[in-house]
Design an enzyme around this catalytic site. Structure first.
Site, PDB file in Angstrom:
ATOM      1  CB  ILE A  15       9.998   6.441  12.930  1.00 16.73           C
ATOM      2  CG1 ILE A  15       8.866   7.209  12.252  1.00 16.73           C
ATOM      3  CG2 ILE A  15      10.333   5.168  12.200  1.00 16.73           C
ATOM      4  CD1 ILE A  15       9.224   7.721  10.878  1.00 16.73           C
ATOM      5  CB  SER A  16      10.890   8.991  17.911  1.00 23.32           C
ATOM      6  OG  SER A  16      12.203   8.494  17.855  1.00 23.32           O
ATOM      7  CB  SER A  17      10.009  13.870  15.215  1.00 23.63           C
ATOM      8  OG  SER A  17       9.571  14.168  16.529  1.00 23.63           O
ATOM      9  CG  ASN A  23      13.565   6.816  13.993  1.00 21.41           C
ATOM     10  OD1 ASN A  23      13.240   6.262  15.024  1.00 21.41           O
ATOM     11  ND2 ASN A  23      13.392   8.097  13.778  1.00 21.41           N
ATOM     12  CG  PHE A  53       3.831  11.120  17.295  1.00 19.47           C
ATOM     13  CD1 PHE A  53       3.340  10.346  16.273  1.00 19.47           C
ATOM     14  CD2 PHE A  53       3.196  12.305  17.601  1.00 19.47           C
ATOM     15  CE1 PHE A  53       2.220  10.739  15.561  1.00 19.47           C
ATOM     16  CE2 PHE A  53       2.075  12.701  16.898  1.00 19.47           C
ATOM     17  CZ  PHE A  53       1.589  11.908  15.879  1.00 19.47           C
TER      18      PHE A  53
END
Length: 275
Positions: A15-17, A23, A53
């Site tokens: 998952i990406s911030s 996500n 990230f």
């Protein structure tokens, strides 16, 4: 083209911030990878994870560990499984580089559960290229719409997004002053005008335990960045990372220092020898 009998596989979840809306949770990705491997009768060795990230490979320890793992002949990995291709690479170009330069030479297939393709088959590779092309087209359309929205907002003399300088924070889309940081900004300008160097100011702030916006120590460069930020006068230029429009704005950022103080600091900057 990879042509192997798939037996042992690994999974990858991310998952990406910077894209929370798109996500799928790590737990859900793991569950779907495990279920797919089981349905095919494959042994799932490990699932590598990167959480919170961006897409940058340099920031993804799980991704790098996975590549090291699958390259070891003793591990006998036949495929990488992901829930969706963009979990491993958003760019079709980067995904194809991974497949052609890393996976195929090592006899490893790439499998996406939701998109239902498997690069161990000709059909799977063709499908990958097709959906990748459509995905990139869709992404470019979204980027253009987002870009247009930011531009329109900036032209209305409103906050159009992006990082804000030390001394400010964004609350419900509005820029507000952080009082404690604003005092530090004023102090930096005054110290500089009075003759202190970047190094001396940074040393003073660090000695007093005052952190930067990111919680790190001050350096001569971060001090210089503050002194070069015209935004503190209440005037700023919106120059979006992609747009580079140079739109002049007034009052979007509340004023922290006077124009007179700014001009004095700029005069000293022109004199040089400020390190």
């Amino acid at each position: 083209m990879v042509r192997v009998e798939i037996k042992k596989v690994v999974g990858y979840a991310r998952i990406s911030s910077d894209s929370q809306i798109e996500n799928t949770s790590i737990a859900e990705q793991k569950e779907r990878i495990e279920a797919y491997a089981k349905s095919q009768g494959w042994k799932l060795e490990r699932i590598f994870v990167d959480e919170g990230f961006t897409g940058s490979i340099d920031d993804r320890d799980g991704y790098k560990e996975m590549l090291e793992y699958i390259k070891k002949p003793d591990n006998e990995v036949s495929a990488i499984i992901v829930v969706k291709a963009d979990r491993i690479h958003r760019s079709l170009k980067n995904l194809l580089i991974l497949i052609e330069d890393v996976l195929e030479p090592n006899g490893i297939a790439f499998i996406s559960v939701s998109e239902r393709f498997d690069t161990s088959t000709p059909q799977g590779m063709l499908f990958l290229q097709m959906i990748g092309g459509f995905a990139e087209f869709e992404r470019s359309i979204i980027n253009e719409r987002t870009k247009g929205g930011r531009l329109a907002t900036a032209k209305k003399n409103k906050y159009a997004g992006g990082q804000v300088p030390y001394g400010y924070e964004v609350i419900k889309g509005e820029i507000q002053v952080v009082d404690s940081q604003a005092l530090v900004v004023k102090r930096i300008f005054q110290e500089f005008i009075d003759g202190s160097s970047y190094y001396k100011i940074a040393k003073m702030l660090n000695k007093e335990g005052i952190p930067t916006k990111t919680g790190k120590n001050w350096t001569p460069q971060t001090v210089k960045n503050v002194i070069n930020t015209e935004t503190y006068t209440g005037f700023n230029t919106y120059n979006g990372e992609k747009e580079k429009n140079g739109i002049k704005q007034k009052g979007v950022f509340p004023r922290i220092i006077s124009r007179q103080m700014w001009n004095k600091a700029q005069s000293r900057l022109k004199e040089g020898d400020n390190k």
